[in-house]
Design a protein around this motif. Structure first.
Motif, PDB file in Angstrom:
ATOM      1  N   SER A 136      -1.014   7.096   1.439  1.00 32.44           N
ATOM      2  CA  SER A 136      -2.237   6.332   1.208  1.00 32.44           C
ATOM      3  C   SER A 136      -2.178   4.989   1.927  1.00 32.44           C
ATOM      4  N   TYR A 137      -3.342   4.436   2.154  1.00 35.38           N
ATOM      5  CA  TYR A 137      -3.434   3.130   2.811  1.00 35.38           C
ATOM      6  C   TYR A 137      -2.731   2.073   1.985  1.00 35.38           C
ATOM      7  N   TYR A 138      -2.798   2.206   0.682  1.00 30.46           N
ATOM      8  CA  TYR A 138      -2.225   1.206  -0.209  1.00 30.46           C
ATOM      9  C   TYR A 138      -0.801   1.547  -0.631  1.00 30.46           C
ATOM     10  N   ASP A 139      -0.203   2.555   0.001  1.00 35.90           N
ATOM     11  CA  ASP A 139       1.146   2.953  -0.369  1.00 35.90           C
ATOM     12  C   ASP A 139       2.123   1.833  -0.039  1.00 35.90           C
ATOM     13  N   ILE A 140       2.666   1.217  -1.087  1.00 42.98           N
ATOM     14  CA  ILE A 140       3.487   0.024  -0.876  1.00 42.98           C
ATOM     15  C   ILE A 140       4.737   0.360  -0.072  1.00 42.98           C
ATOM     16  N   ASP A 141       5.250   1.548  -0.249  1.00 38.74           N
ATOM     17  CA  ASP A 141       6.467   1.914   0.484  1.00 38.74           C
ATOM     18  C   ASP A 141       6.195   2.038   1.972  1.00 38.74           C
ATOM     19  N   SER A 142       5.009   2.565   2.305  1.00 38.91           N
ATOM     20  CA  SER A 142       4.722   2.694   3.729  1.00 38.91           C
ATOM     21  C   SER A 142       4.464   1.317   4.344  1.00 38.91           C
TER      22      SER A 142
END
Lengths: 197, 263
Positions: A2-8
């Protein structure tokens, strides 16, 4: 992803060692020399999102020479890969990078490293079964504190090597641990609760 | 993101579904048939064995109106045979699920509508029904095979009808011990089954014969592993696809040129 994926997002911020192949004016501040142009051959650690852009943007250069090349970060270097080949369980991946697999996957999109991919896949799978083992063992931890000596004993049994291993998990492995742990825990809860109904 | 629960059924939900399994009861009192959504229950006449859904059987057991005849696979000798098979003979695969009830006794009294279904699939012979519609936990079930809901049914029988389980010849504690062993053996297999994903190309995990409760327990982990393998292998996979596509295009071009030559 996801755009909001903190890990990415955090994976994007990992630093990659890059080498500039051309002189670039006005970029000197990247090398702490704001008044001078950035010289060719300077090695700078750039975050992944920037390095990725620069590498891709220049692959179609007129002279056929990209103006930034990058190396694998030390966490994915030869030493680590050799150690992983020897025993995937013995390497604390978290010390290499907290987002080891994410970083590796992103870099492999840029490079074509068949061998690295094979090693990584083997590492992930071998470590995954080790993670499941630990997740199941600590199933009762925290819940049964001080209940009986036997249970305490089996919780203590994972100390030492087990704890070291768990400390060396990268973020995605921690998530995996959590999932395996939750499954084992709810199984245990159900098994204990069955008498009540 | 909105759902607080992970995908798949929780343990409680699986246990609830398992209550639909038919078990054999030996009634102690007469009970007329009850109309339920799933059809009528057979009337209970004291000396005759009857198949009832697990929830009803447990209810009657708690009221001391019936005894439950445990399924043959819960017999200690059957359990130890399964353990032996799981550890010695097939140390990597799970033991087989029970064979389809093609030879099941058609005159076996069940809930009315289901009984007729059984007759039908006896006639057809090739209709394989899934978990709740197969009499896999009744006294007629084959020994030596674990049905889909084995752990749930076994645990609730042990918890609520321990004395009936003990009538099989071993104490309930012994049966429970065997079950625990079996759970551990199979959990270890579930963990090591991920190693089948180690090499490229061998991206398959066989989960044949795994019970519902084991699935509920390991779903998060197994999905996580498969997803992780997918992510780490994404670039290699993309490269492989591209290669294949190119090869495919080459083939197409060859095909076209062949046609042209033919024209």
């Amino acid at each position: 992803m996801s755009y909001y994926d903190i890990d990415s997002i955090l994976t994007d911020a990992e630093k990659i060692p890059c080498t500039f192949q051309l002189d670039v004016p006005d970029l000197g501040y990247l090398d702490n020399t704001p008044t001078q142009p950035l010289k060719a051959g300077t090695r700078v650690n750039l975050p992944l999102w920037l390095a990725e852009m620069l590498v891709i943007a220049n692959s179609g250069d007129i002279e056929g020479k990209p103006f930034v090349t990058f190396d694998l970060p030390p966490g994915l270097g030869n030493d680590v890969v050799q150690a992983l080949k020897a025993d995937p369980r013995a390497v604390p991946l978290r010390d290499q990078s907290p987002h080891f697999y994410g970083l590796a996957a992103r870099l492999m999109e840029l490079l074509d490293e068949k061998e690295l991919a094979t090693v990584l896949r083997k590492t992930f799978v071998v470590r995954a079964s080790e993670i499941a083992l630990h997740a199941r063992k600590v199933g009762g931890l925290g819940q049964h504190k001080g209940k009986s000596a036997a249970e305490e004993g089996c919780n203590l049994g994972i100390g030492g090597a087990g704890e070291d291993f768990l400390r060396g998990l990268d973020e995605s492995e921690r998530k995996l641990f959590r999932k395996a742990h939750d499954g084992a825990k709810s199984g245990k809860e159900w098994m204990e609760g069955i008498k009540k109904h | 993101m909105a759902l607080p629960l992970p995908p798949g059924l929780t343990h409680a939900e699986v246990a609830f579904l398992a209550e639909m399994e038919l078990v054999t009861v030996v009634p102690r009192q007469r009970l007329e048939s009850i109309e339920l959504l799933g059809g009528k229950t057979p009337p209970l006449r004291p000396p005759h064995r009857t198949d009832l859904p697990l929830w009803l059987a447990l209810l009657l057991k708690k009221q001391r109106r019936a005894n439950i005849a445990p399924p043959p696979w819960l017999h200690p000798s059957s359990l130890s045979e399964i353990i032996k098979r799981e550890t010695k003979e097939n140390p990597t695969t799970f033991s087989e699920p029970p064979p389809p009830p093609a030879r099941a006794d058609p005159s076996r009294p069940g809930i009315a509508s289901r009984g007729r279904d059984h007759d039908n699939d006896d006639d057809d012979g090739d209709v394989i029904l899934s978990a709740p519609f197969r009499p896999s936990c009744t006294a007629d079930a084959p020994a030596g095979y674990l049905p889909y809901h084995w752990l749930e049914v076994a645990e609730s029988l042990l918890a609520h009808a321990g004395d009936d389980v003990a009538s099989l010849g071993a104490s309930a504690g012994e049966v429970r011990g065997l079950l625990r062993d079996l759970v551990e053996v199979r959990a270890a297999k579930m963990r090591s089954s991920t190693s089948q994903l180690e090499g490229f190309g061998g991206g398959l995990m066989s989960l044949r014969g795994v019970g519902a409760m084991e699935l509920a327990e390991s779903r998060g982990f197994v999905l996580g592993v498969v997803d992780g393998v997918r992510k780490t292998g994404a670039s290699t996979e993309a490269a492989r696809r591209e290669e294949e596509e190119e090869r495919g295009q080459d083939d197409d071009e060859d095909g076209e040129s062949d046609e042209e030559m033919g024209i």
